[in-house]
Design an enzyme around this catalytic site. Structure first.
Site, PDB file in Angstrom:
ATOM      1  CB  CYS A 199      37.465  45.798  51.878  1.00  0.00           C
ATOM      2  SG  CYS A 199      37.419  44.977  50.293  1.00  0.00           S
ATOM      3  CG  PHE A 202      36.782  41.320  45.018  1.00  0.00           C
ATOM      4  CD1 PHE A 202      37.048  41.619  46.345  1.00  0.00           C
ATOM      5  CD2 PHE A 202      37.260  42.173  44.035  1.00  0.00           C
ATOM      6  CE1 PHE A 202      37.778  42.746  46.690  1.00  0.00           C
ATOM      7  CE2 PHE A 202      38.003  43.304  44.374  1.00  0.00           C
ATOM      8  CZ  PHE A 202      38.253  43.586  45.704  1.00  0.00           C
ATOM      9  CG  HIS A 212      38.966  42.953  54.972  1.00  0.00           C
ATOM     10  ND1 HIS A 212      37.912  42.221  54.466  1.00  0.00           N
ATOM     11  CD2 HIS A 212      39.586  43.504  53.898  1.00  0.00           C
ATOM     12  CE1 HIS A 212      37.893  42.330  53.151  1.00  0.00           C
ATOM     13  NE2 HIS A 212      38.899  43.105  52.780  1.00  0.00           N
ATOM     14  CG  ASN A 220      38.311  40.894  49.727  1.00  0.00           C
ATOM     15  OD1 ASN A 220      37.267  41.302  50.234  1.00  0.00           O
ATOM     16  ND2 ASN A 220      39.374  41.657  49.560  1.00  0.00           N
TER      17      ASN A 220
HETATM   18  C1  LIG Z   1      46.346  38.862  43.199  1.00  0.00           C
HETATM   19  C2  LIG Z   1      46.713  37.794  44.217  1.00  0.00           C
HETATM   20  C3  LIG Z   1      45.420  37.037  44.620  1.00  0.00           C
HETATM   21  C4  LIG Z   1      47.668  36.788  43.584  1.00  0.00           C
HETATM   22  O1  LIG Z   1      48.177  35.950  44.585  1.00  0.00           O
HETATM   23  P1  LIG Z   1      49.176  34.771  44.291  1.00  0.00           P
HETATM   24  O2  LIG Z   1      49.558  34.178  45.620  1.00  0.00           O
HETATM   25  O3  LIG Z   1      48.549  33.863  43.287  1.00  0.00           O
HETATM   26  O4  LIG Z   1      50.444  35.397  43.592  1.00  0.00           O
HETATM   27  P2  LIG Z   1      51.355  36.676  43.880  1.00  0.00           P
HETATM   28  O5  LIG Z   1      50.934  37.457  45.046  1.00  0.00           O
HETATM   29  O6  LIG Z   1      52.763  36.203  43.859  1.00  0.00           O
HETATM   30  O7  LIG Z   1      51.104  37.563  42.573  1.00  0.00           O
HETATM   31  C5  LIG Z   1      51.133  36.969  41.269  1.00  0.00           C
HETATM   32  C6  LIG Z   1      51.521  38.035  40.252  1.00  0.00           C
HETATM   33  O8  LIG Z   1      50.505  39.070  40.277  1.00  0.00           O
HETATM   34  C7  LIG Z   1      51.121  40.342  40.502  1.00  0.00           C
HETATM   35  N1  LIG Z   1      50.213  41.183  41.261  1.00  0.00           N
HETATM   36  C8  LIG Z   1      49.821  41.004  42.534  1.00  0.00           C
HETATM   37  N2  LIG Z   1      48.998  41.996  42.901  1.00  0.00           N
HETATM   38  C9  LIG Z   1      48.855  42.813  41.849  1.00  0.00           C
HETATM   39  C10 LIG Z   1      48.132  44.009  41.592  1.00  0.00           C
HETATM   40  N3  LIG Z   1      47.367  44.553  42.536  1.00  0.00           N
HETATM   41  N4  LIG Z   1      48.214  44.576  40.389  1.00  0.00           N
HETATM   42  C11 LIG Z   1      48.990  44.004  39.414  1.00  0.00           C
HETATM   43  N5  LIG Z   1      49.695  42.863  39.585  1.00  0.00           N
HETATM   44  C12 LIG Z   1      49.633  42.287  40.778  1.00  0.00           C
HETATM   45  C13 LIG Z   1      52.398  39.995  41.263  1.00  0.00           C
HETATM   46  O9  LIG Z   1      53.368  41.017  41.134  1.00  0.00           O
HETATM   47  C14 LIG Z   1      52.841  38.719  40.576  1.00  0.00           C
HETATM   48  O10 LIG Z   1      53.455  39.057  39.352  1.00  0.00           O
HETATM   49  P3  LIG Z   1      54.690  38.267  38.738  1.00  0.00           P
HETATM   50  O11 LIG Z   1      54.178  36.868  38.482  1.00  0.00           O
HETATM   51  O12 LIG Z   1      55.009  39.028  37.473  1.00  0.00           O
HETATM   52  O13 LIG Z   1      55.767  38.311  39.762  1.00  0.00           O
HETATM   53  C15 LIG Z   1      47.403  38.401  45.478  1.00  0.00           C
HETATM   54  O14 LIG Z   1      48.658  38.989  45.110  1.00  0.00           O
HETATM   55  C16 LIG Z   1      46.578  39.403  46.141  1.00  0.00           C
HETATM   56  O15 LIG Z   1      45.667  39.065  46.926  1.00  0.00           O
HETATM   57  N6  LIG Z   1      46.874  40.685  45.871  1.00  0.00           N
HETATM   58  C17 LIG Z   1      45.961  41.752  46.111  1.00  0.00           C
HETATM   59  C18 LIG Z   1      45.904  42.235  47.504  1.00  0.00           C
HETATM   60  C19 LIG Z   1      45.029  43.462  47.560  1.00  0.00           C
HETATM   61  O16 LIG Z   1      45.341  44.501  46.949  1.00  0.00           O
HETATM   62  N7  LIG Z   1      43.969  43.387  48.285  1.00  0.00           N
HETATM   63  C20 LIG Z   1      43.114  44.484  48.514  1.00  0.00           C
HETATM   64  C21 LIG Z   1      41.794  44.088  48.072  1.00  0.00           C
HETATM   65  S1  LIG Z   1      40.768  45.407  48.188  1.00  0.00           S
HETATM   66  C22 LIG Z   1      40.115  45.335  49.695  1.00  0.00           C
HETATM   67  O17 LIG Z   1      40.230  44.393  50.435  1.00  0.00           O
HETATM   68  C23 LIG Z   1      39.363  46.539  50.031  1.00  0.00           C
HETATM   69  C24 LIG Z   1      38.348  47.029  49.022  1.00  0.00           C
HETATM   70  O18 LIG Z   1      38.137  46.487  47.946  1.00  0.00           O
HETATM   71  O19 LIG Z   1      37.670  47.983  49.361  1.00  0.00           O
END
Ligand SMILES: CC(C)(COP(=O)(O)OP(=O)(O)OC[C@H]1O[C@@H](n2cnc3c(N)ncnc32)[C@H](O)[C@@H]1OP(=O)(O)O)[C@@H](O)C(=O)NCCC(=O)NCCSC(=O)CC(=O)O
Length: 298
Positions: A68, A116, A221, A254
């Site tokens: 990303c 993604f 981003h 994303n």
């Molecule tokens: C996964 C999601 C879309 C879910 O969003 P929601 O709004 O629906 O819900 P939420 O955030 O409350 O999360 C819902 C449940 O998922 C869990 N949860 C969230 N992120 C998690 C992860 N990385 N691993 C494991 N579990 C995860 C939460 O604890 C919660 O659990 P429970 O229900 O048990 O409480 C969001 O949390 C999100 O965008 N997270 C990721 C952000 C991230 O790491 N982005 C980087 C991308 S990489 C990037 O951009 C760069 C690259 O790739 O190079």
């Protein structure tokens, strides 16, 4: 499948960028191509150059698996190339396809599947002198920095396996990014040398950015909703400041390195004029943060 489709998707975006730029494709001197989704040699930049009819002497660079932050890195590299090669016109293309990550959901992959999307973005970068028929600059890249957050290399990653690419997103990523953005931004803004009257808001006054981040426009981003929420909170941004990033995440997902180009496009198409100064942030494996100071030419 992706080896064939990724350069073709890039071609769609690049052809639009070149048409808007206003000069023939043969005037492109450099090509920087970023993707995580087409691993082969010769690399996808060669295929894209052929599809676009770029000249055989075009100087190509492939950025692979930067994830990303690939879009931010590609723009930063294009800035260096344009500023150090008089008359250069650098085509930046980012193209990503999630098909390469397709597999049975497990603990790590399922978050990526939720988040993604596919997409391609392209930009033409130059540093003058201006050519006949060429569109004037939309954004000026004034200063750029890259920072790696120490001891976070296991938090975010992609690995090529027999079945494609597996990725890993630790739940701490939004917190780690939120904690680190302000020092990176200050670094980028302190690298600027301009007359005092011209100084961007975080460089004037007390010089630590406090309370001045809202004077900028923002190209961030959209790694995920929690990442944008944390950046909002840490920088105390007004709600509309990350509207372009939130819109792109909502509409397209994303798209890894390509996403930042969509955010810049959304900003330039906005209804109200942008402030003169802005900031760009992109992050990815490392955890690596690309920060850039942008300026809208007046
Ligand atoms: C996964 C999601 C879309 C879910 O969003 P929601 O709004 O629906 O819900 P939420 O955030 O409350 O999360 C819902 C449940 O998922 C869990 N949860 C969230 N992120 C998690 C992860 N990385 N691993 C494991 N579990 C995860 C939460 O604890 C919660 O659990 P429970 O229900 O048990 O409480 C969001 O949390 C999100 O965008 N997270 C990721 C952000 C991230 O790491 N982005 C980087 C991308 S990489 C990037 O951009 C760069 C690259 O790739 O190079």
């Amino acid at each position: 499948m992706t080896v064939d489709a990724v350069p073709k998707l890039a071609q769609c975006a690049a052809a639009k960028a070149i048409a808007e730029w206003g000069r023939p494709a043969a005037d492109i001197t450099h090509l920087v191509f970023s993707t995580y989704s087409a691993c082969q040699a010769p690399t996808a930049d060669l295929r894209l150059a052929a599809l676009l009819g770029l000249r055989p002497m075009v100087s190509r660079t492939m950025l692979s698996l930067h994830g990303c932050y690939g879009g931010g890195r590609a723009l930063s590299l294009a800035k260096e190339l344009a500023e150090n090669n008089r008359g250069a016109r650098v085509l930046v293309a980012c193209s990503e396809m999630t098909l390469v990550c397709f597999g049975a959901p497990d603990g790590g992959n399922i978050v990526g599947h939720a988040l993604f999307g596919d997409g391609a973005g392209a930009v033409v970068v130059g540093a003058g002198p201006f050519l006949d028929g060429e569109q004037g600059p939309i954004f000026e890249m004034v200063s750029a920095t890259q920072t790696t957050i120490p001891r976070t290399e296991h938090a975010l990653g992609m690995r090529v396996s027999g079945g494609g690419i597996d990725f890993h997103l630790a739940i701490q990523v939004p917190t780690l990014v939120g904690q680190s953005v302000e020092p990176c931004l200050l670094d980028a803004f302190h690298g600027i040398i301009v007359d005092d009257d011209d100084a961007p808001p975080p460089c004037s006054g007390n010089g630590n950015g406090n309370g001045r981040w809202n004077d900028l426009f923002w190209a961030v981003h959209p790694g995920g909703r929690p990442i944008l929420d944390n950046i909002d909170k840490v920088l105390m941004l007004e709600p509309e400041k990350l509207a372009a990033s939130r819109h792109v995440l909502r509409e397209y997902g994303n798209m890894s390195g390509a996403t930042i180009v969509f955010v810049l496009d959304e900003l330039r198409r906005g209804r109200s004029p942008l402030p003169e100064w802005g900031a760009l942030l992109a992050f990815g494996p490392g955890i690596t943060i690309e920060a850039m100071v942008l300026r809208c030419p007046r």
